[in-house]
Design an enzyme around this catalytic site. Structure first.
Site, PDB file in Angstrom:
ATOM      1  CG  HIS A 190      -7.057  -5.807  -5.960  1.00  0.00           C
ATOM      2  ND1 HIS A 190      -8.161  -4.997  -5.824  1.00  0.00           N
ATOM      3  CD2 HIS A 190      -5.991  -5.029  -5.671  1.00  0.00           C
ATOM      4  CE1 HIS A 190      -7.780  -3.781  -5.460  1.00  0.00           C
ATOM      5  NE2 HIS A 190      -6.465  -3.779  -5.357  1.00  0.00           N
ATOM      6  CG  HIS A 242     -10.092   0.725  -0.460  1.00  0.00           C
ATOM      7  ND1 HIS A 242      -9.751   0.909   0.848  1.00  0.00           N
ATOM      8  CD2 HIS A 242      -9.092  -0.042  -0.974  1.00  0.00           C
ATOM      9  CE1 HIS A 242      -8.598   0.304   1.124  1.00  0.00           C
ATOM     10  NE2 HIS A 242      -8.179  -0.273   0.018  1.00  0.00           N
TER      11      HIS A 242
END
Length: 716
Positions: A34, A80
């Site tokens: 990420h 998300h």
């Protein structure tokens, strides 16, 4: 822990010693997929990132594109996904909060949000729960902060049952001489932390996002989900903009994934400087927090400004006025290490480049197995199939979603949700068109054409409003990159996206990669969610709805026998097999530029509507135009330009790219057709209260009944 044995060895060799637990935790988050993009970075370099209107491409919190002599847009897109799968309301809300902070970090005032969301089938109770609460999370957060959600897209597919996707695009407006960057160029400047306090929420959020979900994730990983606070965010937004207006800020960056570790190391490394952090100066929400928890916390609504020490008192005053906490927590230092200090004890001392720029990986890549064998199917009558497709959740009205969003706040919205793209007014002459799109079935079947087609579709939506595409942003959602076939999908998709972006002179200026979107071996359809920014003169705005009786309908483009991977196949036959429609780049660009050229010369407003053909093909595009305008049309299908002998069923439902429907005033038909040098012909006229395709007739009211109220039947 995401650090591999080889990465541990690399770190030890670099720092020439063992890591302590805090350093190991800091490096663990920064080496996560990420934060580091270690699997995707070697491939992302294929994107075109520079162009005539581009001020700043990838590398900062958002990209910047010039839209007038005075103004630029800051544009970003974030995912998300994992948090929203675990806690849909909070996950979606904090996703909104994160992308808003990214835009503020460029010195811009957020003016619009768009969402791109995906769930399992609506007949599944868990999918309905996730859908309901994600929409509510987006709605509540955006509405409370005062940022309009003006557009987006929703898809329902079996592949997203266990892994919903929540992608959000944000656009902000900034005067060009007030742009700021995520840098720390001046030794002696201070790190000024403001906004929310630091708590234990979101610890290991980025490592959680860099792993596959499991059946136990909902209980085990809930602490990794951040807790949003839109009311604090509103104050942070106002205080941040005031600081930027009244103080000469050296740099600014929000605290998102990786928390203080990520934010400060990236600020310092961007200017090849070092950083000193005083743990005792960080305002905490909870007692007894360890250094590990403080440095890895991803608590929301926090920003760091890089200030000259002489400006600190003024910054404190502004924060006190807005009732938010602030503190000087460290300094920019001469050197290249990030030091974390506690009462004179150095708890961590690591090279900023090691934290902010870990080495990338060259993972194995292998082509995916072919999925070309089609089941033999029997096509129903078009009268039946069109109504069924129109009433499928993927095509039907999304009013249930957007009626929950405030799309009027800030009073810029000129074209509201429901058309091809949203349009916002910037000044008396300039407007922007914003669109998000992705075709996940096409990308699953043919990653190159699926990626290319996702960009092309979003560009066509902007062109259909009369706007010239300026730039592209993306959220690239894929499965586990450790699987060579997944990484092949990813690379092929980016190659296709790059082809279209480059040929339209619309560079990719910002984006996000979300890997590991699979649960216990069940993978999502690869989803390159694409946002496009277009710029137009307000006078050139067009909308999709049929307008007046006797307006003529012009079809631009060529239809090929490309029914595989279509919404028709998914809805009518429940199959996702075959080959996706091919991107023919010269046709795509020529047809798009033709539409823009027609609009630019249309002084007398003879062009009354524009709509592109995409999901559902020509039949659904015509139905949408009739529904939007509340008026029918008469169509001669034999006039539709096609390649070879195509059945009527495939002609109407093919999802070939590069096609537009435009309506023009009857007296202007010949003149407009004479000015088109790509395949184009008149296929019918606007007329009556029915959509008639040859001898098949649909009352507009029947189309309405099929199209409206579909989501409402499933949702409370």
């Amino acid at each position: 822990m995401v650090l591999t044995d080889s990465e541990m060895n690399y770190i030890k060799k670099t720092i020439n010693r063992e890591m302590n637990p805090l350093e190991e935790g800091m490096l663990d988050v920064m080496f996560s997929e990420h934060c580091s993009y270690k699997s995707s970075r070697p491939i992302l370099g294929l994107f075109p990132t520079e162009g005539e209107n581009i001020i700043l491409g990838p590398g900062d919190d958002a990209g910047l594109v010039s839209i007038t002599d005075k103004y630029a847009l800051a544009v970003g897109m974030e995912s998300h996904n994992h948090p929203s799968a675990i806690e849909p309301y909070g996950g979606a809300g904090t996703g909104i909060g994160g992308i808003l902070r990214d835009i503020i970090s460029m010195g811009a005032m957020p003016i619009a949000l768009l969402d791109s969301i995906r769930f399992g089938p609506l007949d599944d109770e868990k999918s309905r729960y996730l859908f309901e609460h994600v929409v509510k999370g987006i709605s509540d957060y955006g509405n409370r902060v005062g940022i309009p959600t003006v557009g987006g897209e929703v898809e329902f597919d079996e592949s997203f049952r266990a892994n919903p996707l929540v992608n959000v695009m944000c656009v902000g407006l900034v005067e060009k001489d007030k742009i700021v960057r995520g840098i720390a160029p001046n030794i002696g400047d201070v790190f000024f932390l403001m906004g929310g306090t630091t708590g234990r929420d979101g610890i290991h959020g980025v490592t959680f996002a860099s792993e596959e979900l499991t059946s136990d994730s909902e209980s085990e990983d809930r602490p990794a989900v951040q807790v949003g606070d839109p009311f604090t965010k509103k104050r942070v937004l106002e205080a941040s903009l005031e600081i930027l207006d009244k103080i000469d800020v050296s740099g600014v960056k929000d605290l998102g994934g990786g928390g203080l570790t990520c934010c400060i190391s990236e600020l310092a490394d961007s200017s090849e400087n070092g950083a000193f952090v005083d743990l005792n100066k960080i305002p905490l929400r909870e007692e007894g927090m360890t250094p590990y928890e403080i440095m890895l916390s991803e608590s929301q609504e926090r920003m760091i400004f890089v200030l000259n020490p002489k400006d600190v008192d003024k910054a404190h005053e502004i924060c006190e006025k807005h009732e938010i906490v602030s503190s000087v927590i460290g300094t920019v230092t001469d050197g290249d290490n990030m030091v974390v200090d506690d009462d004179g004890n150095s708890l961590a001392d690591l090279p900023t480049i090691l934290l902010a720029d870990p080495p990338s990986l060259n993972r194995e890549i292998k082509p995916q197995k072919s999925n070309k064998d089609l089941i033999t199917v029997e096509d129903p009558e078009i009268k039946e199939s069109l109504i069924k497709i129109l009433s499928s959740p993927n095509i039907a009205s999304k009013k249930w979603v957007y009626k929950q969003y405030d799309h009027e706040v800030q009073i810029r919205t000129a074209v509201k949700p429901g058309d091809d793209a949203a349009v916002l007014k910037i000044d008396d002459e300039t407007a922007i068109a914003l669109s998000t799109d992705s075709n996940t079935i096409h990308t699953k079947l043919s990653p190159f054409n699926g990626g290319a087609g996702s960009v092309a579709e979003s560009i066509r939506n902007v062109i259909s409003m009369g706007a010239t595409p300026y730039a592209v942003v993306d959220c690239l959602n894929f499965g586990n990159p450790e699987n060579p076939e997944i990484l092949w999908q990813f690379k092929e998709c980016i190659k296709g996206m790059s082809l279209v972006s480059e040929n339209f002179n619309a560079p990719v200026i910002s984006g996000n990669v979300s890997f590991y979107n699979e649960t216990e071996g069940i993978k999502i359809n690869p989803t390159p969610a694409v946002g496009v920014i277009g710029v137009e003169n307000i006078e050139n705005i067009r909308t999709m709805g049929f307008k007046d009786e006797n307006d003529k309908i012009i079809f631009i483009g060529t239809t090929y026998d490309e029914i595989e991977g279509s919404e028709y196949h998914r809805t009518i036959h429940n199959i996702e097999q075959g080959e996706a429609p091919e991107i023919r780049i010269e046709e795509e660009v020529s047809n798009g530029k033709t539409v823009l050229n027609l609009v630019s010369k249309d002084i007398n407003k003879n062009i009354t509507a524009i709509h592109d053909c995409s999901a559902g093909g020509i039949a659904i595009a015509l139905a949408e135009m009739a529904l939007s305008g509340n008026i029918g049309a008469k169509i001669d299908s034999s006039k539709i330009i096609k390649d070879g002998d195509i059945s009527l069923n495939n002609l109407l439902y093919s999802e070939s790219h590069g096609r537009y429907l435009i309506t023009v005033k009857e007296e202007a038909l010949d003149e407009i057709l004479n000015n088109i040098d790509v395949p184009a012909t008149c296929i019918g006229e606007v007329k009556g209260d029915s959509l008639k395709i040859d001898n098949i007739s649909f009352k507009v009211n029947d189309l309405k009944n099929a199209y409206n109220g579909v989501l409402e039947k499933y949702m409370p």
